[in-house]
Design a protein around this motif. Structure first.
Motif, PDB file in Angstrom:
ATOM      1  N   ASP A 155       0.838  -1.202   0.000  1.00 45.05           N
ATOM      2  CA  ASP A 155       0.000   0.000   0.000  1.00 45.05           C
ATOM      3  C   ASP A 155       0.873   1.252   0.000  1.00 45.05           C
ATOM      4  N   LEU A 156       1.947   1.219   0.784  1.00 44.94           N
ATOM      5  CA  LEU A 156       2.877   2.357   0.846  1.00 44.94           C
ATOM      6  C   LEU A 156       3.503   2.603  -0.529  1.00 44.94           C
ATOM      7  N   GLN A 157       3.890   1.530  -1.218  1.00 48.93           N
ATOM      8  CA  GLN A 157       4.475   1.667  -2.550  1.00 48.93           C
ATOM      9  C   GLN A 157       3.442   2.187  -3.552  1.00 48.93           C
ATOM     10  N   ALA A 158       2.195   1.766  -3.402  1.00 48.18           N
ATOM     11  CA  ALA A 158       1.140   2.255  -4.292  1.00 48.18           C
ATOM     12  C   ALA A 158       0.924   3.751  -4.094  1.00 48.18           C
ATOM     13  N   ARG A 159       0.931   4.209  -2.842  1.00 48.79           N
ATOM     14  CA  ARG A 159       0.781   5.659  -2.561  1.00 48.79           C
ATOM     15  C   ARG A 159       1.975   6.431  -3.077  1.00 48.79           C
TER      16      ARG A 159
END
Length: 113
Positions: free
Chosen positions: A106-110
């Protein structure tokens, strides 16, 4: 033993160490922000290359604070692009206990937005 004299197990010791590191990272970030005020100001039409401060764009990601920026820096990640391109499993392992609590995908997607 902690300051009260109670025995501390390994998990508590890891948590205490992590909290101390986060406090130190926050203090370092505050010092850097205060130091910026004293950088020389260039004359109109001129730039000062040696005193140039580059902003870390990881702070623009929702949910990323000074502690996580510090931890990511120790993993060699200093930009959004670097975070988006990093291998999730390697990043999770590099972040240690934080990596187990954090949704790295999720952090990488953001970061890639």
């Amino acid at each position: 033993m902690d300051t009260v004299g109670q025995p501390v197990d390994d998990r508590q010791q890891v948590a205490l160490t992590y909290l101390r590191q986060m406090r130190a990272a926050r203090t370092d970030l505050q010092r850097l922000r205060r130091a910026r005020r004293f950088l020389p100001v260039p004359a109109p039409g001129r730039t000062i290359v040696s005193a140039e401060v580059t902003e870390n764009d990881l702070a623009d990601i929702a949910g990323v604070g000074p502690g996580l920026i510090w931890a990511l820096g120790h993993c060699g990640i200093h930009t959004r692009a670097g975070l988006a391109q990093a291998d999730a499993d390697t990043l999770r392992a590099g972040l240690g206990p934080v990596g187990t609590m954090l949704n790295v995908a999720d952090l990488q997607a953001r970061a890639s937005l």
